[in-house]
Every structure is written in C-alpha cells, then in structure tokens.
Scaffold this active site. Structure first.
Site, PDB file in Angstrom:
ATOM      1  CG  ASP A  94      -1.488   1.274   1.605  1.00  0.00           C
ATOM      2  OD1 ASP A  94      -2.180   1.806   0.732  1.00  0.00           O
ATOM      3  OD2 ASP A  94      -1.273   1.786   2.722  1.00  0.00           O
ATOM      4  CG  ASP A 128      -1.597   7.800   0.710  1.00  0.00           C
ATOM      5  OD1 ASP A 128      -1.550   9.020   0.875  1.00  0.00           O
ATOM      6  OD2 ASP A 128      -1.650   7.258  -0.415  1.00  0.00           O
TER       7      ASP A 128
HETATM    8  O1  M1P Z   1      -4.007   5.275  -0.355  1.00  0.00           O
HETATM    9  C1  M1P Z   1      -4.816   5.571   0.723  1.00  0.00           C
HETATM   10  C2  M1P Z   1      -5.731   6.718   0.457  1.00  0.00           C
HETATM   11  O2  M1P Z   1      -5.017   7.933   0.303  1.00  0.00           O
HETATM   12  C3  M1P Z   1      -5.792   9.036   0.203  1.00  0.00           C
HETATM   13  O3  M1P Z   1      -6.579   9.122   1.342  1.00  0.00           O
HETATM   14  P1  M1P Z   1      -6.778  10.453   2.231  1.00  0.00           P
HETATM   15  O4  M1P Z   1      -6.806  11.595   1.306  1.00  0.00           O
HETATM   16  O5  M1P Z   1      -8.060  10.173   2.945  1.00  0.00           O
HETATM   17  O6  M1P Z   1      -5.618  10.502   3.186  1.00  0.00           O
HETATM   18  C4  M1P Z   1      -6.736   8.924  -0.965  1.00  0.00           C
HETATM   19  O7  M1P Z   1      -6.034   9.045  -2.165  1.00  0.00           O
HETATM   20  C5  M1P Z   1      -7.494   7.618  -0.925  1.00  0.00           C
HETATM   21  O8  M1P Z   1      -8.225   7.432  -2.099  1.00  0.00           O
HETATM   22  C6  M1P Z   1      -6.565   6.485  -0.768  1.00  0.00           C
HETATM   23  O9  M1P Z   1      -7.289   5.292  -0.643  1.00  0.00           O
END
Ligand code: M1P
Length: 232
Positions: free
Chosen positions: A6, A8
């Site tokens: 993953d 983020d």
């Molecule tokens: O990859 C995880 C998530 O990252 C972003 O989430 P957020 O803006 O809530 O921190 C988004 O791009 C989300 O779509 C993605 O799943």
C-alpha cells in the site's frame, strides 16, 4: 518473493512525499524483487509521493484499488465507474449531516474506476487533515458513511481510505482483486488492515484463500523501513 505495498501510511505519510533516506534504500532494495503497489490513489498523486524512479521500477502498479492498472508506465487496464445521481445525492446529504465544520474544496473526486469522497475536502491543508483524522477516530463518521452507502447501494462497496476520505467502487472491485494475478509467495504491507479499512479485503483474501503469504500490518512507513531491512 513477490511484494505488494500500500502507499499512504505504508511507504509514505498520508498524501506526503516519501522520506528521502527511505527512498534511496527502497530503490536499491527493490532491484532484484517483484514489487507491486496497490493504492486507492491515482497515478499523479502516487508519483508525487513515491517519485518517478520507484513508480517506474515497480513490476505493476494498481491505482484506484486495482481499477486502473499500469505496467512499464502505461495504462494496461481500467474499469468504468461513473457517479450515479442517486449516489451523488447521498454524498450531498452526508455533507449536510456531518458535524465537521472546517471545509475545503473537492468533496467528490472522480478517478478511473473509483470515487473518492471527503467531507473536509481534498484541498484542505495538512494540519486540518491531521485534525480531522483525530476527530474521526472518535466520531467514526467515515465508517458510518461506508455502512450507509453499502446498505443503500448493494452493488457498491465503500472503504475508509487514508486520513480524510473514503473510496467508493463497484462491489468486489477492492484491493483484493490484485491477488488474482500475482503469483505466490506474497508478502503484503499495509496500514489499514482492520475491517472497514481499504487494506482489509486483501488481508482477508490472503488469509482465507492463499497458502504461501506473509502479512505485515504496519503503523507507518518507519515500521515498513525497519522490516524491509531484515528482508534481503
Ligand atoms: O491510499 C490511501 C488513500 O489515500 C488518500 O486518502 P486520504 O486523502 O483520505 O488521506 C486517498 O487518495 C485515498 O483514495 C486512498 O485510498
């Protein structure tokens, strides 16, 4: 060994660039391995975060939870998923219901094969992101939104994304679909592995359907870095 990551909260802080030291380590570490990225995010945001070198050196990249697939820099597959007016109405109602006041632009973002929804708005500054994330740990409004969406639209699935949003896509078109084409053994790294999180479908499918796997549920990129140092 095949590695799925993953992005983020796993390789980078949510929506922020990768740490420079970790980037250098990762680029050298990934050289003799099959590395796949799977994220709810789109191509531009992922490149902004992990950099072009990592993005281009991955075996395959699954954007939009696997609904837009890239190989050697090219989009090789995508699904159509458009915002239905009834779903849009429900998202507008969420904007009215939410007790969160500090709002910014882009509440609904249409990506290839996925819709991202955020009450606070994608244009919010980092300190508001952090504040909303903490608030929602108690308020749990994103979990509630996902449950309501799935109840009203049985053909749709919704999961909590990163800090401020939820990801919405056709039922079953979640991150677990990538397991259909990645060979075992597989090691997966993710941070949203609990039920309701967008890494949960992949973790659940690995647990029940795959023989040779390893799951690393991390608290942040720093933990991923520490674990990778032990995986030569
Ligand atoms: O990859 C995880 C998530 O990252 C972003 O989430 P957020 O803006 O809530 O921190 C988004 O791009 C989300 O779509 C993605 O799943």
């Amino acid at each position: 060994m095949n590695y799925i990551f993953d992005v983020d909260g796993t390789l980078t802080p949510s929506r922020l660039p990768i740490d420079k030291g970790f980037e250098a380590f990762f680029l050298s570490w990934m050289k003799d391995k099959n590395v796949y990225l799977v994220t709810g995010s789109d191509k531009d945001k992922t490149i902004e975060q992990v950099g072009e070198k990592i993005w281009n050196n991955c075996t395959r990249i699954y954007q939009s939870c696997g609904n837009a697939v890239y190989e050697s820099g090219k989009l090789i597959r995508q699904i159509e998923f458009k915002l239905d007016p009834q779903l849009e109405r429900l998202l507008d109602e969420f904007l009215l219901w939410s007790a969160w006041d500090d709002r910014y632009q882009t509440n609904i973002e249409e990506r290839i094969g996925l819709i991202n929804f955020s009450v606070v708005g994608r244009e919010c500054p980092q300190h508001v992101r952090d504040k909303y994330y903490k608030w929602d740990l108690t308020a749990q409004e994103r979990e509630t939104f996902c449950q309501v969406i799935e109840k009203k639209f049985p053909e749709i699935e919704a999961t909590v994304g990163g800090q401020i949003s939820i990801d919405i896509y056709p039922k079953g078109k979640n991150k677990s679909q990538v397991l259909e084409e990645i060979k075992t053994p597989i090691t997966f790294f993710g941070d949203k592995c609990e039920p309701g999180g967008n890494d949960y479908p992949i973790v659940e499918k690995m647990f029940y359907l795959i023989d040779d796997y390893d799951i690393c549920c991390v608290k942040g990129w720093e933990e991923t870095y520490e674990i990778l140092k032990t995986k030569k």
